[in-house]
Design a protein around this motif. Structure first.
Motif, short mmCIF file in Angstrom:
data_model
loop_
_atom_site.label_atom_id
_atom_site.label_comp_id
_atom_site.label_asym_id
_atom_site.label_seq_id
_atom_site.Cartn_x
_atom_site.Cartn_y
_atom_site.Cartn_z
N UNK A 106 -95.44 -56.92 21.61
CA UNK A 106 -94.95 -57.80 22.57
C UNK A 106 -93.77 -58.23 22.88
N UNK A 107 -93.28 -57.85 24.07
CA UNK A 107 -91.57 -58.03 24.58
C UNK A 107 -91.62 -59.94 24.94
N UNK A 108 -90.21 -59.91 24.14
CA UNK A 108 -90.26 -61.72 24.12
C UNK A 108 -88.94 -62.03 24.69
N UNK A 109 -89.51 -62.91 25.55
CA UNK A 109 -88.45 -63.21 26.15
C UNK A 109 -86.83 -62.95 26.08
N UNK A 110 -85.85 -62.17 26.73
CA UNK A 110 -84.39 -62.35 27.00
C UNK A 110 -83.34 -63.26 27.24
N UNK A 111 -84.20 -63.58 28.44
CA UNK A 111 -83.02 -64.85 29.06
C UNK A 111 -84.08 -65.74 29.54
N UNK A 112 -83.17 -67.00 29.73
CA UNK A 112 -83.29 -68.52 29.96
C UNK A 112 -84.57 -68.78 31.02
N UNK A 113 -84.90 -67.63 32.03
CA UNK A 113 -85.68 -67.71 32.97
C UNK A 113 -87.22 -66.90 32.62
N UNK A 114 -87.36 -65.91 31.33
CA UNK A 114 -87.82 -65.14 31.11
C UNK A 114 -88.84 -66.43 30.13
N UNK A 115 -87.66 -66.72 29.41
CA UNK A 115 -88.30 -68.08 28.15
C UNK A 115 -89.07 -69.09 28.81
N UNK A 116 -88.80 -69.25 29.78
CA UNK A 116 -89.37 -71.03 30.93
C UNK A 116 -90.62 -69.97 31.60
#
Length: 113
Positions: free
Chosen positions: A13-23
């Motif tokens: 699984x690719x994890x979030x790399x940016x703030x927008x991806x995390x949100x």
């Protein structure tokens, strides 16, 4: 560099790399009721439907203060795609997503569903 983790089933699984991806990933997990997701997973393949889209867009509006059309999820069906678009739109307003930064970005001819 893309970071990935292996889930209990052995899938990468690719994890979030940016703030927008995390949100966005957090919202998708909540709306779809799933925790094992990658930023590259397709919203509709994961079981997303029109009711989920409405809930997601409502949550995005609450979080950002910006009204995005339902078409946003259809046009950008992965967290990575949606976050990248949000990054571009925010960059137009000095790094902050605003109504002005999304004005004219989505055309009624493409239609909300």
């Amino acid at each position: 560099m893309t970071e990935s983790v292996e889930d209990a089933a052995g899938a990468r699984r690719t994890t979030p790399r940016t703030r927008h991806e995390e949100i966005l990933l957090g919202m998708w997990q909540d709306v779809l009721g799933q925790s094992a997701m990658s930023v590259e997973d397709d919203f509709f393949v994961l079981g997303g439907n029109s009711l989920h889209v409405i809930r997601l867009i409502s949550r995005l509006s609450e979080q950002t203060g910006v009204d995005l059309p339902l078409q946003f999820v259809h046009d950008y069906p992965t967290v990575a795609e949606g976050a990248a678009r949000l990054d571009v739109l925010a960059a137009k307003s000095g790094g902050v997503l605003t109504e002005d930064s999304v004005a004219g970005e989505f055309h009624p001819s493409h239609g909300d569903w």
